[in-house]
Design a protein around this motif. Structure first.
Motif, PDB file in Angstrom:
ATOM      1  N   GLU A 182      -0.786   5.951  -8.038  1.00  0.00           N
ATOM      2  CA  GLU A 182      -1.029   5.701  -6.622  1.00  0.00           C
ATOM      3  C   GLU A 182      -2.032   4.563  -6.510  1.00  0.00           C
ATOM      4  N   SER A 216      -2.644   0.291  -4.936  1.00  0.00           N
ATOM      5  CA  SER A 216      -2.209  -0.799  -4.068  1.00  0.00           C
ATOM      6  C   SER A 216      -2.151  -2.091  -4.873  1.00  0.00           C
ATOM      7  N   ASP A 233       3.760  -1.333   3.997  1.00  0.00           N
ATOM      8  CA  ASP A 233       3.521   0.089   3.785  1.00  0.00           C
ATOM      9  C   ASP A 233       4.665   0.656   2.953  1.00  0.00           C
ATOM     10  N   ASP A 281      -6.013   3.420  -4.844  1.00  0.00           N
ATOM     11  CA  ASP A 281      -6.160   3.659  -3.408  1.00  0.00           C
ATOM     12  C   ASP A 281      -7.359   4.525  -3.073  1.00  0.00           C
ATOM     13  N   LYS A 294       0.822  -1.206   0.000  1.00  0.00           N
ATOM     14  CA  LYS A 294       0.000   0.000   0.000  1.00  0.00           C
ATOM     15  C   LYS A 294       0.860   1.263   0.000  1.00  0.00           C
ATOM     16  N   ASN A 295       0.251   2.336  -0.485  1.00  0.00           N
ATOM     17  CA  ASN A 295       0.756   3.705  -0.319  1.00  0.00           C
ATOM     18  C   ASN A 295       1.991   4.034  -1.144  1.00  0.00           C
ATOM     19  N   SER A 326       4.896   3.716   1.772  1.00  0.00           N
ATOM     20  CA  SER A 326       4.833   5.182   1.787  1.00  0.00           C
ATOM     21  C   SER A 326       6.199   5.786   1.461  1.00  0.00           C
TER      22      SER A 326
END
Length: 453
Positions: free
Chosen positions: A20, A22, A50, A36, A8-9, A52
Motif C-alpha cells: 500500500e 503511493s 485515485d 501511504d 494513490k490508494n 482505490s
C-alpha cells in the motif's frame, strides 16, 4: 515545465511484493514511492489518480508481436496493433522483422521502418532484425544493423513469408556467430523443417485423416524437440544467448531447463494460447486457432502450467500474428494463415487463468514485466515499479470483469479466438511514461506518444 503526478490508494506491485504505497511521477519517470500510512500526501486532486480498489502493476512488455507495418497495414499496422496492446495493459512491444513488407533483413529496410513508424504508436516499441538464409553472408551490414535492434530472429522452418527464408542447420551456425559477435540475443522459431516437410507430404496424401488433425500431426512435438536440441548444442558451443519463442510442450521446456542448468545462456517464451486452448479447440474451431507450432493436447497444456508454477518458463509473449479474415476462411486448413490475434487479451487471459488456478499473481506478473526487461537489456527503463524507471503502469481491478466482443477489439480485423470470453479482471487505466493512454471509460487517447527504444 516539470510535470508531476501521484497515484494513490492502490495496491502496488513492487520488488517487495504488493504494498500500500503511493507513486510520485515526475517528468515521465517514477520519482518516489511513499508508504501511504507513514507519509500522508498533501497533493491537490488535480495531479492525483485515485487507484482505490486497483492493483497497480508495471506496464506489460510483449516481446513478440507482428504488427505488419509497413507494407501490410490491411493485416494490422502499428496504430491499431499498439491500440489493442494499450487496451490490454501492454506499454512496450517488440515488433518482429517479418510480416511487414519488406522484411527487416538489411540496414536500409531497418532505417526505413524506424523512420516510417515515428509518431504512429500508442506504446513504446523496439524492433527485431531478421537473420535468414539469404543475408547471413552480409556480416558488415549485419554489424551495422545490430545497434538498432533489440535482437535477432531466425526461423528453423519455413516462415510462410517469401522474403524471410529459413536458416538451414548449417546456416544456424553462422547465425549463432553473428548474434554472439554483437552481443545480441538470437530468438528462434524452433521446428525441424525436414520432419515437417516429410510429414506434411504424407498427411496431405491421406484424405481419410481429418485435415485439421492431419495439420497437427504434421508438426509434432518431436519436430520441436529436435530443433531445440540442435540449437542448444550450437549455443553451448558458440556461447550465444538464445531465446526460444512460442514453446508449446512441457517436454521441450524440460529440455531447455536442463540446458540452462548446465550453463547455456537460454530463455524461453510460451504464449497464452498454448496455456488456454488445446488441440480439441483447434479441431472444433479450425483456422482461427491455427498456429505453428500447433496447439497441443490438454495434457501438454497442463504440463506447461506445471512448468510455469515451477519457474521454468521465462516470459509470456502474445505472438500476435494478424491477417485478413479471408486468409482464415480458405478451402483447406493447409492454405489458411497460421497466426492468432491476441495482443489485447494476453494479460486478461493470463491473470484470469491464474486466479482460477489459484496461482499467486506475484509469481505470474514478472513473466510479462521484469523478466522480459532483464532478458532484453531494458531493465534500466522498463519492467518494474522503481524510482528512476519509466512510469509505465497498469491499474487493474479483480472485482470487475471484461467481456471480449467484436466492438471491444482494438486491433484492425475483428476476429479472435478470445471473442465472447469473459475475464475475471478489468484493465482500468494504462499509463505510459506518466501519461494515461487508455482509460476504460474514455478509451484510447488520440495522441500517439510511443517511442522507439
Amino acid at each position: 515545465m516539470p510535470t508531476e503526478l501521484w497515484i494513490k490508494n492502490g495496491l502496488v506491485f513492487t520488488d517487495a511484493g504488493f504494498q500500500e504505497i503511493s507513486i510520485k511521477i515526475k517528468d515521465e519517470r517514477i520519482d518516489t514511492l511513499v508508504k501511504d500510512k507513514a507519509e500522508p500526501l498533501k497533493e491537490t486532486n488535480k495531479n492525483v489518480i485515485d487507484a482505490s480498489g486497483c492493483l497497480v502493476v508495471p506496464g506489460f512488455i510483449d516481446a513478440h508481436v507482428h504488427f505488419n507495418d509497413p507494407g501490410r497495414t490491411d493485416w494490422e499496422g502499428i496504430e491499431t496493433g499498439s491500440r489493442a496492446a494499450a487496451m490490454g495493459g501492454t506499454t512496450t512491444i517488440f515488433d518482429m522483422p517479418l510480416n511487414c513488407s519488406p522484411s527487416i533483413t538489411n540496414l536500409h529496410y531497418l532505417l526505413e521502418k524506424k523512420n516510417y513508424l515515428t509518431s504512429l504508436s500508442h506504446v513504446d516499441y523496439a524492433l527485431w532484425g531478421g537473420l535468414t538464409g539469404t543475408n547471413l553472408e552480409s556480416r558488415a551490414e549485419l554489424a551495422q544493423m545490430s545497434d538498432g535492434i533489440i535482437g535477432w530472429k531466425a526461423f528453423m522452418s519455413e516462415s510462410g513469408i517469401t522474403d524471410f527464408s529459413l536458416v538451414s542447420p548449417e546456416g544456424l551456425k553462422q547465425a549463432m556467430q553473428v548474434a554472439k559477435e554483437h552481443n545480441k540475443i538470437l530468438a528462434l522459431h524452433a521446428e525441424w523443417e525436414e520432419e515437417i516437410v516429410r510429414l506434411t507430404t504424407c498427411y496431405k496424401q491421406r484424405p481419410s485423416v481429418n485435415e485439421r488433425k492431419a495439420f497437427s500431426l504434421s508438426r509434432p512435438i518431436s519436430a520441436e524437440e529436435k530443433a531445440v536440441n540442435y540449437a542448444l548444442e550450437l549455443a553451448a558451443k558458440y556461447g550465444t544467448a538464445i531465446h526460444f519463442v512460442h514453446i508449446s510442450s512441457a517436454k521441450v521446456v524440460a529440455q531447455i531447463d536442463l540446458a540452462k542448468k548446465s550453463g547455456v545462456n537460454v530463455t524461453l517464451e510460451t504464449c497464452p494460447h498454448y496455456l488456454i486452448f488445446d488441440e480439441d479447440d483447434f479441431l472444433q474451431q479450425g483456422a482461427i486457432l491455427k498456429c505453428a507450432p500447433p496447439l497441443r493436447v490438454r495434457e501438454e497444456v497442463e504440463g506447461l502450467w506445471e512448468c510455469l508454477s515451477k519457474g521454468m518458463i521465462d516470459t509470456i509473449g502474445s505472438d500476435h500474428s494478424p491477417c485478413l479474415y479471408t486468409m482464415k476462411t480458405t478451402d483447406t486448413i493447409w492454405n489458411s494463415w497460421g497466426g492468432i490475434q491476441g495482443v489485447q487479451f494476453t494479460w486478461l487471459a493470463m491473470l484470469d487463468e491464474a486466479l482460477k488456478r489459484k496461482i499467486k499473481l506475484t509469481h505470474i506478473l514478472p513473466l510479462g514485466t521484469s523478466r522480459v526487461a532483464d532478458r532484453f537489456g531494458i531493465a534500466n527503463r522498463k519492467g518494474r515499479i522503481r524510482p528512476g524507471l519509466d512510469a509505465d503502469l497498469v491499474l487493474i481491478r479483480l472485482d470487475e470483469t471484461t467481456f471480449a466482443d467484436k466492438k471491444s477489439f482494438g486491433f484492425r480485423n475483428k476476429f479472435s479466438p478470445y471473442e465472447n470470453k469473459e475475464f475475471l479482471v478489468k484493465i482500468k487505466k494504462t499509463i505510459l511514461r506518466g501519461k494515461v493512454i487508455y482509460d476504460d471509460q474514455t478509451g484510447i487517447t488520440k495522441e500517439k506518444i510511443g517511442l522507439c527504444l
